[in-house]
Motif scaffolding. Sequence first.
Motif, PDB file in Angstrom:
ATOM      1  N   THR A  11       0.849  -1.186   0.000  1.00 32.79           N
ATOM      2  CA  THR A  11       0.000   0.000   0.000  1.00 32.79           C
ATOM      3  C   THR A  11       0.883   1.233   0.000  1.00 32.79           C
ATOM      4  N   PRO A  12       0.628   2.188  -0.899  1.00 34.60           N
ATOM      5  CA  PRO A  12       1.446   3.409  -0.894  1.00 34.60           C
ATOM      6  C   PRO A  12       1.355   4.112   0.457  1.00 34.60           C
ATOM      7  N   CYS A  13       2.462   4.634   0.909  1.00 35.72           N
ATOM      8  CA  CYS A  13       2.538   5.294   2.206  1.00 35.72           C
ATOM      9  C   CYS A  13       2.990   6.739   2.004  1.00 35.72           C
ATOM     10  N   GLU A  14       2.257   7.654   2.561  1.00 41.64           N
ATOM     11  CA  GLU A  14       2.625   9.058   2.446  1.00 41.64           C
ATOM     12  C   GLU A  14       3.367   9.477   3.710  1.00 41.64           C
ATOM     13  N   VAL A  15       4.540  10.053   3.554  1.00 37.37           N
ATOM     14  CA  VAL A  15       5.366  10.466   4.684  1.00 37.37           C
ATOM     15  C   VAL A  15       5.067  11.919   5.019  1.00 37.37           C
ATOM     16  N   TRP A  16       4.773  12.179   6.281  1.00 37.84           N
ATOM     17  CA  TRP A  16       4.541  13.536   6.772  1.00 37.84           C
ATOM     18  C   TRP A  16       5.664  13.910   7.706  1.00 37.84           C
ATOM     19  N   THR A  17       5.982  15.171   7.777  1.00 41.68           N
ATOM     20  CA  THR A  17       7.002  15.626   8.704  1.00 41.68           C
ATOM     21  C   THR A  17       6.619  17.006   9.237  1.00 41.68           C
ATOM     22  N   ARG A  18       7.233  17.366  10.337  1.00 43.20           N
ATOM     23  CA  ARG A  18       6.926  18.657  10.948  1.00 43.20           C
ATOM     24  C   ARG A  18       7.838  19.727  10.356  1.00 43.20           C
ATOM     25  N   VAL A  19       7.233  20.802   9.897  1.00 45.76           N
ATOM     26  CA  VAL A  19       7.982  21.917   9.332  1.00 45.76           C
ATOM     27  C   VAL A  19       7.467  23.200   9.950  1.00 45.76           C
ATOM     28  N   MET A  20       8.341  23.931  10.573  1.00 49.89           N
ATOM     29  CA  MET A  20       7.993  25.242  11.134  1.00 49.89           C
ATOM     30  C   MET A  20       6.762  25.175  12.036  1.00 49.89           C
ATOM     31  N   GLY A  21       6.645  24.110  12.825  1.00 50.69           N
ATOM     32  CA  GLY A  21       5.580  24.016  13.802  1.00 50.69           C
ATOM     33  C   GLY A  21       4.300  23.361  13.325  1.00 50.69           C
ATOM     34  N   TYR A  22       4.221  22.915  12.095  1.00 50.77           N
ATOM     35  CA  TYR A  22       3.035  22.193  11.629  1.00 50.77           C
ATOM     36  C   TYR A  22       3.467  21.011  10.780  1.00 50.77           C
ATOM     37  N   HIS A  23       2.564  20.056  10.590  1.00 50.67           N
ATOM     38  CA  HIS A  23       2.867  18.843   9.839  1.00 50.67           C
ATOM     39  C   HIS A  23       2.414  19.005   8.388  1.00 50.67           C
ATOM     40  N   ARG A  24       3.230  18.418   7.475  1.00 48.31           N
ATOM     41  CA  ARG A  24       2.951  18.559   6.051  1.00 48.31           C
ATOM     42  C   ARG A  24       3.512  17.328   5.320  1.00 48.31           C
ATOM     43  N   PRO A  25       2.824  16.827   4.269  1.00 46.05           N
ATOM     44  CA  PRO A  25       3.355  15.681   3.532  1.00 46.05           C
ATOM     45  C   PRO A  25       4.621  16.058   2.760  1.00 46.05           C
ATOM     46  N   VAL A  26       5.592  15.179   2.781  1.00 44.72           N
ATOM     47  CA  VAL A  26       6.865  15.421   2.094  1.00 44.72           C
ATOM     48  C   VAL A  26       6.655  15.522   0.587  1.00 44.72           C
ATOM     49  N   SER A  27       5.645  14.838   0.076  1.00 48.50           N
ATOM     50  CA  SER A  27       5.392  14.863  -1.374  1.00 48.50           C
ATOM     51  C   SER A  27       5.019  16.260  -1.871  1.00 48.50           C
TER      52      SER A  27
END
Length: 65
Positions: A11-27
């Motif tokens: 199953t495709p997996c979307e990676v999220w990370t924290r940037v400048m205090g909020y979370h956002r998908p790396v894609s």
Amino acid sequence: MNNTDLQAQRTPCEVWTRVMGYHRPVSQFNTGKKSEHYSRKHFTECVAANHHFRDAYAKQQANTA
């Protein structure tokens, strides 16, 4: 089960990370931000936990011997 069957079940997996205090998908990052993300050094919880467990287990084994 061969490798082709295993690949079909993934199953495709979307990676999220924290940037400048909020979370956002790396894609959704721009090219420069993706480069910065992939050059980060990530914490590996399993290695840290196993190291702690190994030390505690060695002490326990030394005390019982």
